[in-house]
Design a protein around this motif. Structure first.
Motif, PDB file in Angstrom:
ATOM      1  N   HIS A  26      -2.784  -1.585 -12.603  1.00  0.00           N
ATOM      2  CA  HIS A  26      -3.715  -2.706 -11.638  1.00  0.00           C
ATOM      3  C   HIS A  26      -4.694  -2.141 -10.775  1.00  0.00           C
ATOM      4  CE1 HIS A  26       0.119  -1.913  -9.466  1.00  0.00           C
ATOM      5  NE2 HIS A  26      -0.555  -2.154  -8.293  1.00  0.00           N
ATOM      6  N   ILE A  27      -4.405  -0.774 -10.122  1.00  0.00           N
ATOM      7  CA  ILE A  27      -5.431  -0.072  -9.473  1.00  0.00           C
ATOM      8  C   ILE A  27      -6.642   0.314 -10.244  1.00  0.00           C
ATOM      9  CG2 ILE A  27      -5.980   1.713  -7.908  1.00  0.00           C
ATOM     10  CD1 ILE A  27      -4.291  -0.214  -6.384  1.00  0.00           C
ATOM     11  N   ALA A  28      -6.001   1.055 -11.576  1.00  0.00           N
ATOM     12  CA  ALA A  28      -7.130   1.545 -12.518  1.00  0.00           C
ATOM     13  C   ALA A  28      -7.969   0.453 -13.110  1.00  0.00           C
ATOM     14  CB  ALA A  28      -6.473   2.023 -13.599  1.00  0.00           C
ATOM     15  N   ALA A  29      -7.395  -0.598 -13.477  1.00  0.00           N
ATOM     16  CA  ALA A  29      -8.159  -1.772 -13.698  1.00  0.00           C
ATOM     17  C   ALA A  29      -9.121  -2.212 -12.693  1.00  0.00           C
ATOM     18  CB  ALA A  29      -7.182  -3.182 -14.062  1.00  0.00           C
ATOM     19  N   ALA A  30      -9.111  -2.378 -11.470  1.00  0.00           N
ATOM     20  CA  ALA A  30      -9.737  -2.692 -10.620  1.00  0.00           C
ATOM     21  C   ALA A  30     -11.035  -1.629 -10.127  1.00  0.00           C
ATOM     22  CB  ALA A  30      -9.257  -2.862  -9.189  1.00  0.00           C
ATOM     23  N   LEU A  31     -10.685  -0.499 -10.377  1.00  0.00           N
ATOM     24  CA  LEU A  31     -11.673   0.739 -10.266  1.00  0.00           C
ATOM     25  C   LEU A  31     -12.439   0.615 -11.626  1.00  0.00           C
ATOM     26  CD1 LEU A  31      -9.892   3.660  -9.011  1.00  0.00           C
ATOM     27  CD2 LEU A  31     -11.477   2.354  -7.977  1.00  0.00           C
ATOM     28  N   PRO A 195      -0.914   3.297   0.848  1.00  0.00           N
ATOM     29  CA  PRO A 195      -0.465   1.978   0.194  1.00  0.00           C
ATOM     30  C   PRO A 195      -1.241   0.781   0.838  1.00  0.00           C
ATOM     31  CG  PRO A 195       1.468   3.351   0.674  1.00  0.00           C
ATOM     32  CD  PRO A 195       0.416   3.929   1.469  1.00  0.00           C
ATOM     33  N   ALA A 196      -1.588   0.749   2.058  1.00  0.00           N
ATOM     34  CA  ALA A 196      -2.469  -0.264   2.532  1.00  0.00           C
ATOM     35  C   ALA A 196      -3.735  -0.095   2.003  1.00  0.00           C
ATOM     36  CB  ALA A 196      -2.509  -0.273   4.125  1.00  0.00           C
ATOM     37  N   VAL A 197      -4.511   0.785   1.586  1.00  0.00           N
ATOM     38  CA  VAL A 197      -5.796   1.089   1.083  1.00  0.00           C
ATOM     39  C   VAL A 197      -5.648   0.505  -0.489  1.00  0.00           C
ATOM     40  CG1 VAL A 197      -7.161   2.686  -0.023  1.00  0.00           C
ATOM     41  CG2 VAL A 197      -6.300   3.142   2.191  1.00  0.00           C
ATOM     42  N   TRP A 198      -4.589   0.770  -1.165  1.00  0.00           N
ATOM     43  CA  TRP A 198      -4.354   0.113  -2.391  1.00  0.00           C
ATOM     44  C   TRP A 198      -4.436  -1.503  -2.151  1.00  0.00           C
ATOM     45  CZ3 TRP A 198      -0.622   3.547  -5.636  1.00  0.00           C
ATOM     46  CH2 TRP A 198      -1.103   4.781  -5.922  1.00  0.00           C
ATOM     47  N   LEU A 200      -5.514  -3.177   0.030  1.00  0.00           N
ATOM     48  CA  LEU A 200      -6.811  -3.875   0.374  1.00  0.00           C
ATOM     49  C   LEU A 200      -7.892  -3.826  -0.652  1.00  0.00           C
ATOM     50  CD1 LEU A 200      -7.666  -1.892   3.902  1.00  0.00           C
ATOM     51  CD2 LEU A 200      -7.614  -4.362   3.445  1.00  0.00           C
ATOM     52  N   ALA A 201      -7.767  -2.687  -1.690  1.00  0.00           N
ATOM     53  CA  ALA A 201      -8.571  -2.631  -2.822  1.00  0.00           C
ATOM     54  C   ALA A 201      -8.477  -3.874  -3.817  1.00  0.00           C
ATOM     55  CB  ALA A 201      -8.557  -1.398  -3.470  1.00  0.00           C
ATOM     56  N   GLN A 202      -6.996  -4.253  -3.763  1.00  0.00           N
ATOM     57  CA  GLN A 202      -6.774  -5.550  -4.612  1.00  0.00           C
ATOM     58  C   GLN A 202      -6.796  -6.956  -3.910  1.00  0.00           C
ATOM     59  OE1 GLN A 202      -2.920  -3.962  -7.132  1.00  0.00           O
ATOM     60  NE2 GLN A 202      -3.124  -2.845  -5.234  1.00  0.00           N
ATOM     61  N   GLN A 203      -7.094  -6.595  -2.495  1.00  0.00           N
ATOM     62  CA  GLN A 203      -7.085  -7.927  -1.737  1.00  0.00           C
ATOM     63  C   GLN A 203      -5.694  -8.646  -1.738  1.00  0.00           C
ATOM     64  OE1 GLN A 203     -10.840 -10.307  -2.248  1.00  0.00           O
ATOM     65  NE2 GLN A 203     -11.476  -8.707  -3.729  1.00  0.00           N
ATOM     66  N   GLN A 204      -4.738  -7.767  -1.431  1.00  0.00           N
ATOM     67  CA  GLN A 204      -3.347  -8.259  -1.561  1.00  0.00           C
ATOM     68  C   GLN A 204      -2.668  -8.004  -0.218  1.00  0.00           C
ATOM     69  OE1 GLN A 204      -1.021  -6.430  -4.598  1.00  0.00           O
ATOM     70  NE2 GLN A 204      -2.007  -7.709  -6.340  1.00  0.00           N
ATOM     71  N   THR A 205      -1.785  -8.858   0.194  1.00  0.00           N
ATOM     72  CA  THR A 205      -0.966  -8.594   1.619  1.00  0.00           C
ATOM     73  C   THR A 205      -0.298  -7.406   1.638  1.00  0.00           C
ATOM     74  OG1 THR A 205      -0.961 -10.803   1.638  1.00  0.00           O
ATOM     75  CG2 THR A 205       0.522  -9.630   3.311  1.00  0.00           C
ATOM     76  N   TRP A 206      -0.630  -6.605   2.929  1.00  0.00           N
ATOM     77  CA  TRP A 206       0.288  -5.220   2.779  1.00  0.00           C
ATOM     78  C   TRP A 206       1.319  -5.378   3.605  1.00  0.00           C
ATOM     79  CZ3 TRP A 206       0.129  -1.837   7.376  1.00  0.00           C
ATOM     80  CH2 TRP A 206       0.813  -0.775   7.238  1.00  0.00           C
ATOM     81  N   THR A 207       2.451  -4.957   3.170  1.00  0.00           N
ATOM     82  CA  THR A 207       3.653  -4.870   4.141  1.00  0.00           C
ATOM     83  C   THR A 207       4.153  -3.430   4.387  1.00  0.00           C
ATOM     84  OG1 THR A 207       4.694  -6.955   3.108  1.00  0.00           O
ATOM     85  CG2 THR A 207       5.973  -5.288   4.070  1.00  0.00           C
ATOM     86  N   PRO A 208       4.205  -3.036   5.575  1.00  0.00           N
ATOM     87  CA  PRO A 208       4.569  -1.764   5.903  1.00  0.00           C
ATOM     88  C   PRO A 208       6.031  -1.227   5.062  1.00  0.00           C
ATOM     89  CG  PRO A 208       3.819  -2.636   7.801  1.00  0.00           C
ATOM     90  CD  PRO A 208       3.970  -4.017   6.812  1.00  0.00           C
ATOM     91  N   SER A 209       6.112  -0.041   4.820  1.00  0.00           N
ATOM     92  CA  SER A 209       7.211   0.207   4.141  1.00  0.00           C
ATOM     93  C   SER A 209       8.462   0.146   4.958  1.00  0.00           C
ATOM     94  CB  SER A 209       7.093   1.881   3.534  1.00  0.00           C
ATOM     95  OG  SER A 209       6.902   2.462   4.452  1.00  0.00           O
ATOM     96  N   TYR A 210       8.211   0.347   6.253  1.00  0.00           N
ATOM     97  CA  TYR A 210       9.576   0.233   7.134  1.00  0.00           C
ATOM     98  C   TYR A 210       9.852  -1.105   7.197  1.00  0.00           C
ATOM     99  CZ  TYR A 210       5.446  -0.250  10.434  1.00  0.00           C
ATOM    100  OH  TYR A 210       4.416  -0.430  11.087  1.00  0.00           O
ATOM    101  N   ALA A 211       9.131  -2.048   6.871  1.00  0.00           N
ATOM    102  CA  ALA A 211       9.526  -3.526   7.109  1.00  0.00           C
ATOM    103  C   ALA A 211       9.626  -4.171   5.572  1.00  0.00           C
ATOM    104  CB  ALA A 211       8.322  -4.334   7.774  1.00  0.00           C
ATOM    105  N   ASP A 212       9.688  -3.459   4.589  1.00  0.00           N
ATOM    106  CA  ASP A 212       9.896  -3.940   3.258  1.00  0.00           C
ATOM    107  C   ASP A 212      11.250  -4.052   2.765  1.00  0.00           C
ATOM    108  OD1 ASP A 212       9.614  -4.348   0.525  1.00  0.00           O
ATOM    109  OD2 ASP A 212       7.809  -3.317   0.409  1.00  0.00           O
ATOM    110  N   PRO A 213      11.864  -5.251   2.597  1.00  0.00           N
ATOM    111  CA  PRO A 213      12.965  -5.510   2.109  1.00  0.00           C
ATOM    112  C   PRO A 213      13.267  -4.917   0.633  1.00  0.00           C
ATOM    113  CG  PRO A 213      12.054  -7.787   2.331  1.00  0.00           C
ATOM    114  CD  PRO A 213      10.929  -6.768   2.941  1.00  0.00           C
ATOM    115  N   ASP A 214      12.100  -5.258  -0.198  1.00  0.00           N
ATOM    116  CA  ASP A 214      12.367  -4.705  -1.513  1.00  0.00           C
ATOM    117  C   ASP A 214      12.695  -3.400  -1.665  1.00  0.00           C
ATOM    118  OD1 ASP A 214      12.148  -7.303  -2.362  1.00  0.00           O
ATOM    119  OD2 ASP A 214       9.860  -7.131  -2.846  1.00  0.00           O
ATOM    120  N   LEU A 215      11.848  -2.533  -0.622  1.00  0.00           N
ATOM    121  CA  LEU A 215      11.896  -1.017  -0.734  1.00  0.00           C
ATOM    122  C   LEU A 215      13.171  -0.549  -0.360  1.00  0.00           C
ATOM    123  CD1 LEU A 215      10.705   1.771  -1.086  1.00  0.00           C
ATOM    124  CD2 LEU A 215       9.859   1.574   1.443  1.00  0.00           C
ATOM    125  N   ALA A 216      13.725  -1.335   0.924  1.00  0.00           N
ATOM    126  CA  ALA A 216      15.110  -1.290   1.481  1.00  0.00           C
ATOM    127  C   ALA A 216      16.090  -1.030   0.503  1.00  0.00           C
ATOM    128  CB  ALA A 216      15.491  -2.072   2.611  1.00  0.00           C
TER     129      ALA A 216
END
Length: 307
Positions: A26-31, A195-198, A200-216
Motif C-alpha cells: 500500500h505504501i508502494a502504490a501511494a508512491l 511508522p508514523a511517517v508511513w 501520514l503518507a497514507q493519511q491514516q491514523t497512527w497508533t504508537p507501538s507501545y499503545a497498540d493492542p494488535d502489536l501486543a
C-alpha cells in the motif's frame, strides 16, 4: 538491548544475506503516483530557478507562514502533560508544513561524448535538491518546518515549499528517509518515526507501538513457543521523550527506541538459554508483517517472573 527492525523482513537475497528491504504494497502504490522527478508539491524539479515567478515561497492562499494552530495546540498539550505524541502527529496530518529545497551546482561531464578535445567541459547548471539529513543512528531523515521563520533560522538560503504533511511524508518515503524531523534547531525538535511517517503518507491514523493492542498480541503470540517466557509486556521506550531547548522533557517526539518489550522469564535460565530465547523472539517478530510495519525500534528488558 536495542533493535531497529527492517521495514519488511522476509525475502532473502541468498543464503546468509540480509533481508531485502521492500515497502509494503500500500505504501508502494501511494508512491507510484507521486513520481520521483517531482518535489513534495508534485511539481517537477527540472527547469527550476530561484529567480522570477519561480522564487515565490508557496501557493497557499493567504498563508502568512506561521505554524499551524492545531499543531501548536497539540504540542502545548504535550508540554503540559495533558496530551501525547499520537495527538501531535494527528494534528500534523492536517497541517501545512514547509519542505526546504536548496540550489546546488550539477556538474556535467565532457562537452560531448566521444570527443577527445582536452579541457572541454559543459557548463555547470543550477539544480534544486530536496534536503535530507543523517540521523545519529545512520538513517536518512528529512527536515520539515512548521513555519517559514523556523526554516529561515535553520537555513537562510533554503527555499520553503509549502505542502500538506501527507505530501511531505510521501516525499520522505520516496527519498528513502525513515524519519521526519520537525523544526530542527528550534525550541522544540519533534521527530516523527517511520511508522508514523508511513501513516501520514497514507493519511491514516497512527497508533504508537507501545499503545497498540494488535502489536501486543503479536508479541505475545511470538512468545508462545518459548515456555520459559511467562509474560510479555509493552511500554514506551527510553527514546520516546524529547527535550526543548531549555531542557524541559516532553513525553513524545524523541528519535527512539520508542518501544520497550519486557520479557518475564522463569528462574534458573543460564546466559545461553536467555540469549537463545531473545534471538528466537527477535527472528519471529521480524518476520511478522504487523511488527515490521508498526515498530520503529525496540529495547528488550528481561525480568524474573514472580514465583
Amino acid at each position: 538491548m536495542e533493535h531497529t527492525p527492517e521495514p519488511n523482513a522476509g525475502a532473502q537475497a541468498g543464503a546468509g544475506a540480509a533481508p531485502v528491504r521492500h515497502l509494503p504494497g500500500h505504501i508502494a502504490a501511494a508512491l507510484a503516483g507521486a513520481g520521483g522527478a517531482t518535489d513534495s508539491a508534485g511539481q517537477p524539479w527540472a527547469g527550476r530557478s530561484l529567480a522570477g515567478d519561480d522564487a515565490k515561497i508557496h501557493n497557499f492562499e493567504d498563508d502568512d507562514g506561521a505554524a499551524d494552530a492545531g499543531y501548536l495546540a497539540a504540542v502545548a498539550d504535550l508540554s503540559a502533560g495533558t496530551g501525547d505524541e499520537a495527538a501531535v502527529v494527528a494534528a500534523l496530518a492536517t497541517a501545512r508544513v514547509f519542505v526546504p529545497i536548496v540550489a546546488q551546482l550539477a556538474e556535467e561531464g565532457d562537452a560531448a561524448a566521444g570527443t577527445h578535445a582536452e579541457g572541454l567541459h559543459s557548463d555547470k547548471q543550477a539544480d534544486m535538491a530536496l534536503v535530507t539529513l543523517k540521523a545519529p543512528d545512520g538513517r536518512t531523515a528529512m527536515p520539515v518546518f512548521t513555519s517559514a521563520a523556523s526554516l529561515r533560522a535553520w537555513h537562510p538560503e533554503a527555499r520553503p515549499v509549502a505542502v500538506y504533511a501527507a505530501r511531505a511524508a510521501l516525499s520522505a518515503v520516496a527519498e528513502g528517509a525513515e524519519l521526519l524531523v520537525l523544526d530542527p534547531g528550534s525550541e522544540l525538535t519533534f521527530v516523527v518515526r517511520r511508522p508514523a511517517v508511513w501513516a501520514l503518507a497514507q493519511q491514516q491514523t497512527w497508533t504508537p507501538s507501545y499503545a497498540d493492542p494488535d502489536l501486543a498480541g503479536v508479541l505475545g503470540e511470538g512468545a508462545v513457543r518459548f515456555p520459559a517466557v511467562r509474560r510479555v509486556e509493552i511500554h514506551p521506550g527510553g527514546g520516546v521523550a524529547s527535550a526543548t531547548a531549555d531542557g524541559k522533557r516532553l513525553p513524545g517526539g524523541g528519535a527512539g527506541p520508542e518501544l520497550r518489550v519486557v520479557l518475564y522469564l522463569e528462574d534458573g535460565l543460564d546466559a545461553g538459554g536467555v540469549q537463545s530465547i531473545v534471538a528466537g523472539l527477535n527472528d519471529a517478530w521480524a518476520r511478522n508483517e504487523i511488527f515490521a510495519e508498526r515498530v520503529d525500534s525496540i529495547e528488550v528488558k528481561l525480568q524474573r517472573a514472580a514465583q
